[in-house]
Design a protein around this motif. Structure first.
Motif, short mmCIF file in Angstrom:
data_model
loop_
_atom_site.label_atom_id
_atom_site.label_comp_id
_atom_site.label_asym_id
_atom_site.label_seq_id
_atom_site.Cartn_x
_atom_site.Cartn_y
_atom_site.Cartn_z
N MET A 161 0.83 -1.21 0.00
CA MET A 161 0.00 0.00 0.00
C MET A 161 0.86 1.26 0.00
O MET A 161 0.54 2.25 -0.64
N HIS A 162 1.98 1.22 0.74
CA HIS A 162 2.91 2.36 0.72
C HIS A 162 3.43 2.60 -0.69
O HIS A 162 3.51 3.74 -1.16
N SER A 163 3.79 1.52 -1.40
CA SER A 163 4.35 1.66 -2.74
C SER A 163 3.31 2.16 -3.73
O SER A 163 3.65 2.74 -4.77
N LEU A 164 2.01 1.96 -3.41
CA LEU A 164 0.93 2.43 -4.29
C LEU A 164 0.49 3.85 -3.95
O LEU A 164 -0.45 4.37 -4.57
N GLY A 165 1.10 4.46 -2.94
CA GLY A 165 0.83 5.87 -2.66
C GLY A 165 -0.02 6.16 -1.45
O GLY A 165 -0.33 7.32 -1.18
N LEU A 166 -0.42 5.12 -0.67
CA LEU A 166 -1.20 5.38 0.54
C LEU A 166 -0.29 5.90 1.64
O LEU A 166 0.83 5.40 1.82
N SER A 167 -0.77 6.89 2.39
CA SER A 167 0.00 7.43 3.51
C SER A 167 -0.15 6.53 4.72
O SER A 167 -1.06 5.69 4.80
N GLN A 168 0.73 6.72 5.70
CA GLN A 168 0.65 5.93 6.94
C GLN A 168 -0.66 6.21 7.67
O GLN A 168 -1.25 5.30 8.26
N ASN A 169 -1.15 7.45 7.63
CA ASN A 169 -2.42 7.79 8.28
C ASN A 169 -3.58 7.04 7.63
O ASN A 169 -4.49 6.56 8.32
N GLU A 170 -3.56 6.93 6.31
CA GLU A 170 -4.64 6.21 5.62
C GLU A 170 -4.60 4.73 5.94
O GLU A 170 -5.65 4.08 6.10
N ILE A 171 -3.41 4.17 6.06
CA ILE A 171 -3.28 2.75 6.42
C ILE A 171 -3.76 2.52 7.85
O ILE A 171 -4.51 1.57 8.12
N GLU A 172 -3.34 3.37 8.78
CA GLU A 172 -3.76 3.22 10.18
C GLU A 172 -5.25 3.43 10.32
O GLU A 172 -5.91 2.78 11.14
N SER A 173 -5.84 4.34 9.55
CA SER A 173 -7.28 4.58 9.62
C SER A 173 -8.06 3.34 9.21
O SER A 173 -9.08 3.00 9.84
N ALA A 174 -7.58 2.63 8.18
CA ALA A 174 -8.25 1.38 7.77
C ALA A 174 -8.18 0.33 8.86
O ALA A 174 -9.13 -0.44 9.07
N LYS A 175 -7.07 0.30 9.61
CA LYS A 175 -6.94 -0.67 10.70
C LYS A 175 -7.85 -0.31 11.87
O LYS A 175 -8.49 -1.18 12.47
N VAL A 176 -7.95 0.99 12.20
CA VAL A 176 -8.80 1.42 13.32
C VAL A 176 -10.27 1.18 13.01
O VAL A 176 -11.04 0.77 13.88
N ASP A 177 -10.67 1.41 11.76
CA ASP A 177 -12.07 1.22 11.40
C ASP A 177 -12.47 -0.25 11.35
O ASP A 177 -13.66 -0.58 11.37
N ASN A 178 -11.50 -1.16 11.28
CA ASN A 178 -11.79 -2.60 11.24
C ASN A 178 -10.88 -3.30 12.24
O ASN A 178 -9.97 -4.05 11.85
N PRO A 179 -11.10 -3.11 13.54
CA PRO A 179 -10.12 -3.56 14.54
C PRO A 179 -9.96 -5.06 14.67
O PRO A 179 -8.93 -5.53 15.11
N SER A 180 -10.97 -5.82 14.29
CA SER A 180 -10.92 -7.25 14.59
C SER A 180 -10.85 -8.14 13.36
O SER A 180 -10.95 -9.35 13.46
N ASN A 181 -10.65 -7.56 12.17
CA ASN A 181 -10.66 -8.37 10.96
C ASN A 181 -9.59 -7.85 10.00
O ASN A 181 -9.71 -6.78 9.42
N VAL A 182 -8.51 -8.65 9.83
CA VAL A 182 -7.40 -8.23 8.98
C VAL A 182 -7.84 -8.14 7.52
O VAL A 182 -7.43 -7.22 6.79
N ASN A 183 -8.70 -9.06 7.08
CA ASN A 183 -9.18 -9.03 5.70
C ASN A 183 -9.91 -7.72 5.40
O ASN A 183 -9.72 -7.11 4.35
#
Length: 360
Positions: free
Chosen positions: A285-307
């Protein structure tokens, strides 16, 4: 003047200046020691911020953001606090929901339900999610999304024995027996050594031929070794060409309208999520241009499911208008994930979501 022989009056001694200075210095040392002992016990600003993040969450108040105490594990925030650094109203998680850690979530998370190919090893409670394991005879590799339990290997090959039985996370492990070396092993070793010797002789002959080519016999031998060496280079070039042919450019079928493309793209997320290794997904995702904040936001919005976290990252990339399946495949290859790129390409073509671009 007192008469001769009369007793003298006692003289009252004055304050000794040296003793006065020493006493003040001693008192100052005691005061300084007390102050340092007190301040050393106080947390630093960074420690206070970390402690606040572990205990409080931010919420919009009447005069801006205020901090409220997190509700404990097994509860959720039913009503936010109105006074900073106090607790709002926390209520217990309803049935079939849980909250494993202290949080500021307005509702508890839904408990997982084990699939038909799994068995429940631990029921869901208010502070812990359901724990599911594959049933006997099946397994799921650890560190990967377990979408289906795979059947265990039933038996080892004839020349191997079981070293570790199959369990819920690992397939049966087979290896050769630890007994003395068999005759077949000796034969194989001899063949390998002979092959290595032949390769060494050819290499030495090639080097020798480049340095010396004087008589007819050496020229004849040189032609033979030259043919062998060149043939090896041709095979290498052909293999390299086959590798380049695997870099297929994908495109939608001709005649597909925009709405159909919009329906196809979300169907790509599960395929990409399954094929890309979990530990490498953030790097992709980093190589495709996503920022660290955007990656962390996706994790926070889906805390219990990696998929779901990884699907949300792909959706963010798509919404930024930068989505292109060939860009993703190229990024995978640049990150040494050639197998993932190959598997994704094969599945997209087999499911007729994309077709190879015809080379002109």
């Amino acid at each position: 003047m007192a008469p001769l022989g009369a007793p003298r009056r006692p003289v009252t001694p004055g304050l000794d200046p040296l003793a006065l200075i020493t006493g003040k210095f001693y008192f100052f040392c005691l005061l300084l020691t007390a102050v340092l002992s007190y301040t050393n016990g106080l947390p630093t600003r960074t420690e206070r911020l970390i402690s606040e993040n572990d205990r409080y969450y931010s919420v919009e108040g009447q005069n801006g953001l205020i901090k409220c105490l997190l509700c404990p594990a097994g509860t959720y925030v039913a009503e936010h606090c109105t006074i900073p650094y106090t607790s709002g109203r926390c209520e217990n998680c309803p049935e079939d929901t849980f909250s494993q850690y202290a949080s500021g979530l307005p509702e508890c998370l839904t408990c997982d339900i084990c699939r038909d190919d799994q068995k429940e090893t631990s029921s869901c409670i208010a502070t812990k999610n359901t724990v599911c394991h594959c049933k006997k005879g099946t397994f799921c590799p650890p560190g990967q999304p377990c979408e289906i339990c795979m059947p265990c290997t039933s038996r080892c090959p004839e020349d191997q024995v079981v070293k570790a039985p199959c369990n819920s996370t690992t397939d049966m492990h087979c290896s050769p027996p630890s007994s003395s070396t068999s005759t077949s092993d000796i034969v194989i070793a001899c063949v390998v050594v002979s092959f290595i010797i032949i390769i060494i002789i050819i290499i030495v002959a090639c080097v020798y031929q480049k340095k010396r080519s004087t008589d007819t016999g050496s020229k004849l031998f040189g032609k033979l070794t030259f043919h062998i060496c060149c043939k090896e280079n041709e095979d290498h070039n052909e293999a390299k060409g086959d590798l380049l042919q695997r870099d297929i450019i994908l495109q939608f079928k001709e005649g597909i309208d925009r709405d159909t493309k919009e329906e196809i793209i979300p169907r790509l997320w599960p395929i990409i999520v399954r094929k890309v290794p979990i530990k490498e997904f953030s790097s992709l995702m980093h190589s495709l241009g996503l920022s660290q904040n955007e990656i962390e936001s996706a994790k926070v919005d889906n805390p219990s499911n990696v998929n779901n976290q990884h699907s949300a990252m792909l959706q963010t990339w798509y919404q930024k208008g930068a989505f292109d399946i060939n860009t993703l495949l190229k990024a995978l290859r640049s990150l040494d994930m050639e197998k993932a790129a190959h598997d994704i390409t094969d599945q997209l073509i087999s499911e007729e979501l994309y077709v190879p671009q015809i080379q002109q």
